[in-house]
Write a protein that holds these residues in place. Structure first.
Motif, PDB file in Angstrom:
ATOM      1  N   ARG A   1       0.840  -1.208   0.000  1.00 51.98           N
ATOM      2  CA  ARG A   1       0.000   0.000   0.000  1.00 51.98           C
ATOM      3  C   ARG A   1       0.866   1.244   0.000  1.00 51.98           C
ATOM      4  O   ARG A   1       1.924   1.283   0.616  1.00 51.98           O
ATOM      5  CB  ARG A   1      -0.917   0.025   1.220  1.00 51.98           C
ATOM      6  N   ASP A   2       0.375   2.248  -0.707  1.00 51.60           N
ATOM      7  CA  ASP A   2       1.015   3.550  -0.744  1.00 51.60           C
ATOM      8  C   ASP A   2       0.898   4.193   0.644  1.00 51.60           C
ATOM      9  O   ASP A   2      -0.193   4.221   1.225  1.00 51.60           O
ATOM     10  CB  ASP A   2       0.326   4.421  -1.803  1.00 51.60           C
ATOM     11  N   ILE A   3       1.991   4.709   1.170  1.00 51.37           N
ATOM     12  CA  ILE A   3       1.968   5.267   2.530  1.00 51.37           C
ATOM     13  C   ILE A   3       1.165   6.559   2.606  1.00 51.37           C
ATOM     14  O   ILE A   3       0.416   6.781   3.555  1.00 51.37           O
ATOM     15  CB  ILE A   3       3.405   5.491   3.042  1.00 51.37           C
ATOM     16  N   GLU A   4       1.289   7.420   1.625  1.00 50.55           N
ATOM     17  CA  GLU A   4       0.609   8.719   1.676  1.00 50.55           C
ATOM     18  C   GLU A   4      -0.904   8.596   1.562  1.00 50.55           C
ATOM     19  O   GLU A   4      -1.643   9.204   2.324  1.00 50.55           O
ATOM     20  CB  GLU A   4       1.132   9.638   0.574  1.00 50.55           C
ATOM     21  N   LYS A   5      -1.375   7.816   0.617  1.00 52.72           N
ATOM     22  CA  LYS A   5      -2.812   7.745   0.357  1.00 52.72           C
ATOM     23  C   LYS A   5      -3.459   6.449   0.846  1.00 52.72           C
ATOM     24  O   LYS A   5      -4.679   6.342   0.869  1.00 52.72           O
ATOM     25  CB  LYS A   5      -3.076   7.910  -1.143  1.00 52.72           C
ATOM     26  N   GLY A   6      -2.644   5.460   1.200  1.00 46.45           N
ATOM     27  CA  GLY A   6      -3.189   4.181   1.640  1.00 46.45           C
ATOM     28  C   GLY A   6      -3.724   3.321   0.508  1.00 46.45           C
ATOM     29  O   GLY A   6      -4.298   2.264   0.744  1.00 46.45           O
ATOM     30  N   ALA A   7      -3.546   3.776  -0.729  1.00 49.90           N
ATOM     31  CA  ALA A   7      -4.069   3.047  -1.884  1.00 49.90           C
ATOM     32  C   ALA A   7      -3.327   1.731  -2.093  1.00 49.90           C
ATOM     33  O   ALA A   7      -2.114   1.640  -1.874  1.00 49.90           O
ATOM     34  CB  ALA A   7      -3.955   3.904  -3.141  1.00 49.90           C
ATOM     35  N   LEU A   8      -4.075   0.733  -2.544  1.00 51.19           N
ATOM     36  CA  LEU A   8      -3.474  -0.554  -2.863  1.00 51.19           C
ATOM     37  C   LEU A   8      -2.577  -0.384  -4.088  1.00 51.19           C
ATOM     38  O   LEU A   8      -3.015   0.106  -5.128  1.00 51.19           O
ATOM     39  CB  LEU A   8      -4.572  -1.585  -3.143  1.00 51.19           C
ATOM     40  N   VAL A   9      -1.311  -0.781  -3.976  1.00 52.27           N
ATOM     41  CA  VAL A   9      -0.377  -0.725  -5.100  1.00 52.27           C
ATOM     42  C   VAL A   9      -0.366  -2.062  -5.826  1.00 52.27           C
ATOM     43  O   VAL A   9      -0.436  -2.120  -7.042  1.00 52.27           O
ATOM     44  CB  VAL A   9       1.045  -0.343  -4.618  1.00 52.27           C
ATOM     45  N   TRP A  10      -0.267  -3.142  -5.075  1.00 55.56           N
ATOM     46  CA  TRP A  10      -0.355  -4.484  -5.640  1.00 55.56           C
ATOM     47  C   TRP A  10      -0.668  -5.478  -4.523  1.00 55.56           C
ATOM     48  O   TRP A  10      -0.524  -5.167  -3.350  1.00 55.56           O
ATOM     49  CB  TRP A  10       0.897  -4.899  -6.403  1.00 55.56           C
ATOM     50  N   GLU A  11      -1.121  -6.656  -4.946  1.00 52.61           N
ATOM     51  CA  GLU A  11      -1.339  -7.743  -4.001  1.00 52.61           C
ATOM     52  C   GLU A  11      -0.982  -9.055  -4.667  1.00 52.61           C
ATOM     53  O   GLU A  11      -1.071  -9.197  -5.887  1.00 52.61           O
ATOM     54  CB  GLU A  11      -2.766  -7.773  -3.478  1.00 52.61           C
ATOM     55  N   LYS A  12      -0.530  -9.993  -3.863  1.00 50.54           N
ATOM     56  CA  LYS A  12      -0.188 -11.331  -4.336  1.00 50.54           C
ATOM     57  C   LYS A  12      -0.947 -12.311  -3.455  1.00 50.54           C
ATOM     58  O   LYS A  12      -0.658 -12.460  -2.281  1.00 50.54           O
ATOM     59  CB  LYS A  12       1.321 -11.554  -4.215  1.00 50.54           C
ATOM     60  N   ARG A  13      -1.974 -12.941  -4.028  1.00 54.56           N
ATOM     61  CA  ARG A  13      -2.788 -13.891  -3.272  1.00 54.56           C
ATOM     62  C   ARG A  13      -2.099 -15.250  -3.221  1.00 54.56           C
ATOM     63  O   ARG A  13      -1.481 -15.670  -4.194  1.00 54.56           O
ATOM     64  CB  ARG A  13      -4.165 -14.049  -3.925  1.00 54.56           C
ATOM     65  N   PHE A  14      -2.208 -15.914  -2.084  1.00 51.98           N
ATOM     66  CA  PHE A  14      -1.718 -17.278  -1.925  1.00 51.98           C
ATOM     67  C   PHE A  14      -2.905 -18.188  -1.666  1.00 51.98           C
ATOM     68  O   PHE A  14      -3.874 -17.770  -1.026  1.00 51.98           O
ATOM     69  CB  PHE A  14      -0.759 -17.398  -0.737  1.00 51.98           C
ATOM     70  N   GLU A  15      -2.798 -19.427  -2.124  1.00 54.96           N
ATOM     71  CA  GLU A  15      -3.828 -20.406  -1.814  1.00 54.96           C
ATOM     72  C   GLU A  15      -3.795 -20.667  -0.311  1.00 54.96           C
ATOM     73  O   GLU A  15      -2.721 -20.816   0.284  1.00 54.96           O
ATOM     74  CB  GLU A  15      -3.556 -21.700  -2.580  1.00 54.96           C
ATOM     75  N   PHE A  16      -4.956 -20.713   0.295  1.00 53.91           N
ATOM     76  CA  PHE A  16      -5.028 -20.934   1.734  1.00 53.91           C
ATOM     77  C   PHE A  16      -4.619 -22.357   2.066  1.00 53.91           C
ATOM     78  O   PHE A  16      -5.058 -23.305   1.424  1.00 53.91           O
ATOM     79  CB  PHE A  16      -6.437 -20.677   2.267  1.00 53.91           C
TER      80      PHE A  16
ATOM     81  N   SER B   1       8.286  -3.280  -6.308  1.00 49.77           N
ATOM     82  CA  SER B   1       7.527  -2.237  -6.996  1.00 49.77           C
ATOM     83  C   SER B   1       6.208  -2.734  -7.589  1.00 49.77           C
ATOM     84  O   SER B   1       5.242  -1.986  -7.656  1.00 49.77           O
ATOM     85  CB  SER B   1       8.369  -1.588  -8.102  1.00 49.77           C
ATOM     86  N   ASN B   2       6.183  -4.029  -8.019  1.00 49.61           N
ATOM     87  CA  ASN B   2       4.966  -4.510  -8.685  1.00 49.61           C
ATOM     88  C   ASN B   2       4.500  -5.894  -8.220  1.00 49.61           C
ATOM     89  O   ASN B   2       3.490  -6.394  -8.697  1.00 49.61           O
ATOM     90  CB  ASN B   2       5.165  -4.514 -10.202  1.00 49.61           C
ATOM     91  N   GLY B   3       5.243  -6.536  -7.317  1.00 51.63           N
ATOM     92  CA  GLY B   3       4.837  -7.833  -6.791  1.00 51.63           C
ATOM     93  C   GLY B   3       5.153  -9.021  -7.678  1.00 51.63           C
ATOM     94  O   GLY B   3       4.769 -10.141  -7.358  1.00 51.63           O
ATOM     95  N   SER B   4       5.862  -8.804  -8.782  1.00 51.00           N
ATOM     96  CA  SER B   4       6.187  -9.945  -9.649  1.00 51.00           C
ATOM     97  C   SER B   4       7.224 -10.835  -8.967  1.00 51.00           C
ATOM     98  O   SER B   4       8.108 -10.362  -8.250  1.00 51.00           O
ATOM     99  CB  SER B   4       6.685  -9.476 -11.018  1.00 51.00           C
ATOM    100  N   LEU B   5       7.108 -12.127  -9.205  1.00 50.77           N
ATOM    101  CA  LEU B   5       8.015 -13.099  -8.615  1.00 50.77           C
ATOM    102  C   LEU B   5       9.371 -13.031  -9.308  1.00 50.77           C
ATOM    103  O   LEU B   5       9.459 -13.179 -10.525  1.00 50.77           O
ATOM    104  CB  LEU B   5       7.426 -14.510  -8.729  1.00 50.77           C
ATOM    105  N   LEU B   6      10.433 -12.800  -8.542  1.00 48.98           N
ATOM    106  CA  LEU B   6      11.790 -12.777  -9.087  1.00 48.98           C
ATOM    107  C   LEU B   6      12.415 -14.165  -9.018  1.00 48.98           C
ATOM    108  O   LEU B   6      13.066 -14.605  -9.954  1.00 48.98           O
ATOM    109  CB  LEU B   6      12.653 -11.769  -8.323  1.00 48.98           C
ATOM    110  N   TRP B   7      12.258 -14.833  -7.898  1.00 48.91           N
ATOM    111  CA  TRP B   7      12.691 -16.217  -7.747  1.00 48.91           C
ATOM    112  C   TRP B   7      11.982 -16.853  -6.561  1.00 48.91           C
ATOM    113  O   TRP B   7      11.417 -16.161  -5.726  1.00 48.91           O
ATOM    114  CB  TRP B   7      14.208 -16.366  -7.628  1.00 48.91           C
TER     115      TRP B   7
END
Length: 171
Positions: free
Chosen positions: A18-33, A69-75
């Protein structure tokens, strides 16, 4: 936080930035429960432009590295057989290099932060690691424990006679 974003991990949901200034969601990465005996206890750890997450306890136990920055998996470094882990990765900047140190079931492991390959491991430690290592340029510290009702094969008395040499030359 890195001053621009705050990063959160909820074991039953996933990672959130989340963006600190506005609290807006920047990205999310869901995991299977996946149900875990005591839930989760890991927090994401920043290292440069990466966000590290130790997620043990299920069929997909692994150390994950995402682009912050974007939540993409690097490794992703699989950690098969590590059924219990309630710790956060520790970025250890020692005298020789930077390592990502993560406890797991009966073990303590270090990974290369660039690609996630295993650098070293120490076996026969505690079954339910819930403390995060710490260290300075010369020493790594890890507190381990066993529950009073642990079975005999889960309780290992550890004796260390001085420092362990974990350099590549000693391997």
């Amino acid at each position: 936080t890195d001053g621009e974003r705050a990063y959160f991990f909820f074991g039953g949901y996933g990672l959130i930035a989340r963006d600190i200034e506005k609290g807006a969601l920047v990205w999310e990465k869901r995991f299977e429960f996946e149900a875990r005996m005591f839930g989760t206890g890991s927090s994401p750890m920043l290292h440069g432009d990466s966000l590290l997450l130790a997620r043990d306890g299920g069929a997909d136990s692994a150390l994950w590295c995402f682009d912050k920055s974007n939540g993409s998996l690097l490794w992703k470094s699989p950690r098969p057989g590590l059924r219990h882990g309630y710790t956060s990765p520790f970025v250890w900047k020692n005298r020789d290099r930077t390592e990502i140190v993560v406890p797991g079931t009966n073990t303590l492991m270090a990974y290369n932060p660039e690609d996630g390959h295993l650098l070293w491991s120490v076996e026969d430690l505690c079954r339910f690691p819930c403390t995060t290592p710490t260290g300075d340029k010369d020493h790594l510290y890890f507190a381990a424990w066993a529950t009073p009702n642990a079975e005999s094969d889960e309780r290992n008395e550890q004796n260390f006679w001085g420092d362990l040499d974990l350099s590549e030359e000693a391997a």
